[in-house]
Design a protein around this motif. Structure first.
Motif, PDB file in Angstrom:
ATOM      1  N   HIS A 117     -21.369  62.382  32.256  1.00  8.69           N
ATOM      2  CA  HIS A 117     -20.100  63.215  32.714  1.00  8.69           C
ATOM      3  C   HIS A 117     -19.062  62.972  31.555  1.00  8.69           C
ATOM      4  O   HIS A 117     -19.008  61.749  30.929  1.00  8.69           O
ATOM      5  CB  HIS A 117     -19.901  62.510  34.116  1.00  8.69           C
ATOM      6  N   PRO A 118     -18.140  63.734  31.415  1.00  4.45           N
ATOM      7  CA  PRO A 118     -17.055  63.815  30.538  1.00  4.45           C
ATOM      8  C   PRO A 118     -16.100  62.509  30.812  1.00  4.45           C
ATOM      9  O   PRO A 118     -15.565  62.202  29.804  1.00  4.45           O
ATOM     10  CB  PRO A 118     -16.228  65.062  30.781  1.00  4.45           C
ATOM     11  N   LEU A 119     -16.126  62.191  32.022  1.00  2.00           N
ATOM     12  CA  LEU A 119     -15.330  60.934  32.202  1.00  2.00           C
ATOM     13  C   LEU A 119     -15.964  59.746  31.499  1.00  2.00           C
ATOM     14  O   LEU A 119     -15.136  58.590  31.417  1.00  2.00           O
ATOM     15  CB  LEU A 119     -15.336  60.965  33.706  1.00  2.00           C
ATOM     16  N   LEU A 120     -17.122  59.728  31.206  1.00  3.99           N
ATOM     17  CA  LEU A 120     -17.804  58.520  30.612  1.00  3.99           C
ATOM     18  C   LEU A 120     -17.842  58.530  28.944  1.00  3.99           C
ATOM     19  O   LEU A 120     -18.637  57.948  28.496  1.00  3.99           O
ATOM     20  CB  LEU A 120     -19.171  58.328  31.194  1.00  3.99           C
ATOM     21  N   ALA A 121     -17.151  59.731  28.549  1.00  4.86           N
ATOM     22  CA  ALA A 121     -17.190  59.987  27.059  1.00  4.86           C
ATOM     23  C   ALA A 121     -16.464  58.655  26.349  1.00  4.86           C
ATOM     24  O   ALA A 121     -15.810  58.105  27.134  1.00  4.86           O
ATOM     25  CB  ALA A 121     -16.480  61.271  26.706  1.00  4.86           C
ATOM     26  N   GLY A 122     -17.300  58.136  25.405  1.00  3.44           N
ATOM     27  CA  GLY A 122     -16.914  57.149  24.831  1.00  3.44           C
ATOM     28  C   GLY A 122     -17.439  55.712  25.405  1.00  3.44           C
ATOM     29  O   GLY A 122     -17.218  54.673  24.731  1.00  3.44           O
ATOM     30  N   CYS A 123     -17.813  55.824  26.570  1.00  3.49           N
ATOM     31  CA  CYS A 123     -18.774  54.717  27.146  1.00  3.49           C
ATOM     32  C   CYS A 123     -20.033  54.506  26.601  1.00  3.49           C
ATOM     33  O   CYS A 123     -20.761  55.589  26.066  1.00  3.49           O
ATOM     34  CB  CYS A 123     -18.755  54.667  28.776  1.00  3.49           C
ATOM     35  N   GLU A 124     -20.404  53.333  26.550  1.00  3.73           N
ATOM     36  CA  GLU A 124     -22.016  53.148  25.707  1.00  3.73           C
ATOM     37  C   GLU A 124     -23.136  53.011  26.820  1.00  3.73           C
ATOM     38  O   GLU A 124     -22.936  52.165  27.887  1.00  3.73           O
ATOM     39  CB  GLU A 124     -22.039  52.006  25.028  1.00  3.73           C
ATOM     40  N   TRP A 125     -24.221  53.942  26.995  1.00  6.89           N
ATOM     41  CA  TRP A 125     -25.276  54.018  27.866  1.00  6.89           C
ATOM     42  C   TRP A 125     -25.862  52.764  27.703  1.00  6.89           C
ATOM     43  O   TRP A 125     -26.694  52.555  26.444  1.00  6.89           O
ATOM     44  CB  TRP A 125     -25.960  55.274  27.720  1.00  6.89           C
ATOM     45  N   VAL A 126     -26.266  51.899  28.689  1.00 13.20           N
ATOM     46  CA  VAL A 126     -26.962  50.728  28.753  1.00 13.20           C
ATOM     47  C   VAL A 126     -28.438  50.990  29.019  1.00 13.20           C
ATOM     48  O   VAL A 126     -29.256  50.396  28.186  1.00 13.20           O
ATOM     49  CB  VAL A 126     -26.407  49.651  29.449  1.00 13.20           C
ATOM     50  N   GLY A 127     -28.581  51.525  30.077  1.00  9.99           N
ATOM     51  CA  GLY A 127     -29.968  52.043  30.709  1.00  9.99           C
ATOM     52  C   GLY A 127     -30.036  52.092  31.917  1.00  9.99           C
ATOM     53  O   GLY A 127     -29.028  52.144  32.655  1.00  9.99           O
ATOM     54  N   PRO A 128     -31.302  52.252  32.538  1.00 13.34           N
ATOM     55  CA  PRO A 128     -31.549  52.603  33.934  1.00 13.34           C
ATOM     56  C   PRO A 128     -31.313  51.179  34.540  1.00 13.34           C
ATOM     57  O   PRO A 128     -31.696  50.218  34.159  1.00 13.34           O
ATOM     58  CB  PRO A 128     -32.912  53.038  33.926  1.00 13.34           C
ATOM     59  N   ALA A 129     -30.757  51.214  35.659  1.00 17.89           N
ATOM     60  CA  ALA A 129     -30.815  49.935  36.544  1.00 17.89           C
ATOM     61  C   ALA A 129     -30.994  50.316  38.173  1.00 17.89           C
ATOM     62  O   ALA A 129     -30.881  51.346  38.425  1.00 17.89           O
ATOM     63  CB  ALA A 129     -29.462  49.438  36.383  1.00 17.89           C
ATOM     64  N   THR A 130     -30.835  49.274  38.856  1.00 14.95           N
ATOM     65  CA  THR A 130     -30.763  49.461  40.209  1.00 14.95           C
ATOM     66  C   THR A 130     -29.656  48.467  41.110  1.00 14.95           C
ATOM     67  O   THR A 130     -29.500  47.447  40.099  1.00 14.95           O
ATOM     68  CB  THR A 130     -32.076  49.082  41.088  1.00 14.95           C
ATOM     69  N   LEU A 131     -29.565  48.849  42.061  1.00 13.22           N
ATOM     70  CA  LEU A 131     -28.466  47.933  43.008  1.00 13.22           C
ATOM     71  C   LEU A 131     -29.034  47.735  44.400  1.00 13.22           C
ATOM     72  O   LEU A 131     -29.585  48.758  44.797  1.00 13.22           O
ATOM     73  CB  LEU A 131     -27.091  49.009  42.989  1.00 13.22           C
TER      74      LEU A 131
END
Length: 137
Positions: free
Chosen positions: A24-38
């Protein structure tokens, strides 16, 4: 001294679409860490999901490291309509929760939890918004 790293867990419209590499454009500049669960339960709202702290289930999503946490979170709060500019009760609330990465590490991450009653809502089996059956038109 190391600065505190802000992480964000997303499980719906902010996630990468299956087979795509952009987010999503709101996450531009953020670093993708990976899949996760909550820990929690996922519900289908009006064409988008809402996660709650309930049950023994797991919500599927992914984690991002926020490079400019204050600015990104302010933009996301507006997107999720949980600022003082929107009338309460807000549909979502931003809280920190532990999330488990695919490699079993646990991080404290911001997450937007659904903030209204779930009576009458349909739970999403398996906790993955992208794997839910699509409704027929």
């Amino acid at each position: 001294m190391n600065p505190i790293r802000d992480y964000l867990f997303v499980y719906g419209s902010l996630r990468r679409k299956p087979g795509a590499c952009s987010n999503h454009p709101l996450l531009a500049g953020c670093e993708w860490v990976g899949p996760a669960t909550l820990a929690g339960r996922l519900y289908r709202l009006d064409g988008y999901p809402g996660a709650v702290d309930a049950g023994r289930g797991r919500v599927q999503g992914e984690v991002y490291r926020l490079r400019n946490g204050r600015r990104t979170l302010a933009a996301l709060d507006r997107y999720e309509e949980c600022t003082r500019h929107f009338p309460p009760p807000h549909e979502y609330r931003r809280v920190r929760r532990p999330v488990r990465l695919a490699d079993r590490r646990v991080l404290s991450a911001w997450v937007y939890l659904y903030n209204r009653p779930t009576a009458g809502l349909r739970a999403i089996a398996g906790g993955d918004y992208f794997l839910q059956p699509q409704e027929q038109a």
